[in-house]
Scaffold this active site. Sequence first.
Site, PDB file in Angstrom:
ATOM      1  N   ARG A  51       0.818  -1.227   0.000  1.00 23.15           N
ATOM      2  CA  ARG A  51       0.000   0.000   0.000  1.00 23.15           C
ATOM      3  C   ARG A  51       0.844   1.266   0.000  1.00 23.15           C
ATOM      4  O   ARG A  51       0.407   2.301  -0.489  1.00 23.15           O
ATOM      5  CB  ARG A  51      -0.999  -0.028   1.165  1.00 23.15           C
ATOM      6  CG  ARG A  51      -2.073  -1.101   0.956  1.00 23.15           C
ATOM      7  CD  ARG A  51      -3.004  -1.250   2.149  1.00 23.15           C
ATOM      8  NE  ARG A  51      -2.305  -1.541   3.389  1.00 23.15           N
ATOM      9  CZ  ARG A  51      -1.974  -2.767   3.801  1.00 23.15           C
ATOM     10  NH1 ARG A  51      -2.257  -3.809   3.077  1.00 23.15           N
ATOM     11  NH2 ARG A  51      -1.350  -2.942   4.942  1.00 23.15           N
ATOM     12  N   GLU A  97       3.296  -6.599  14.308  1.00 26.62           N
ATOM     13  CA  GLU A  97       2.361  -6.879  15.388  1.00 26.62           C
ATOM     14  C   GLU A  97       1.822  -8.299  15.388  1.00 26.62           C
ATOM     15  O   GLU A  97       1.362  -8.792  16.399  1.00 26.62           O
ATOM     16  CB  GLU A  97       1.223  -5.860  15.389  1.00 26.62           C
ATOM     17  CG  GLU A  97       0.373  -5.883  14.138  1.00 26.62           C
ATOM     18  CD  GLU A  97      -0.510  -4.667  14.042  1.00 26.62           C
ATOM     19  OE1 GLU A  97      -1.427  -4.535  14.852  1.00 26.62           O
ATOM     20  OE2 GLU A  97      -0.273  -3.845  13.142  1.00 26.62           O
TER      21      GLU A  97
END
Length: 173
Positions: A58, A95
């Site tokens: 992205r 994460e």
Amino acid sequence: MNLKDKIRTVPHWPIEGVMFRDITTLLEDPEAFKQTCDMLYERYRGMEIDKVVAIDARGFIFGGVLAYKLNVGFVPVRKAGKLPYKTISESYTLEYGENVVEMHIDAIAKGEKVLVVDDLIATGGTISAATKLVEKLGGEVVECVFIVELPDLQGREKIKNYKMFTLTEFEGE
């Protein structure tokens, strides 16, 4: 226009407990996408920048537009095994897992001023790896820029030695 309102939250994706911030809804809205790109261009148009480095995938969207508008080179940072020429690599944790990113060994010349772009900063692993790649090749990171910051995940701490700019943030949601 509030860009935060244009970003969809997808609960428990890709794993349970993660609130994924999906920018595809922002991209689908022509006014929101244009405003986002224009805001980035306005911030960087007067700065001395030689290359825009953008992170797979992205980050490529905004990085490509920004490199074009600034009339500078574009450098992709990709996941391992995706670039066809000789590369340097850097591993990192994020994460919800671990990964490796790569950049072509000839992508940045020594002394070039580099803007590093991604759509979002969470734990800071990916952006930290990208800045290390730039510096391994002798580039100077001018700033790291994101559309979204998740401050609760403290990614800013991993790049505290760099200037950082974000357009919006989502806290504790």
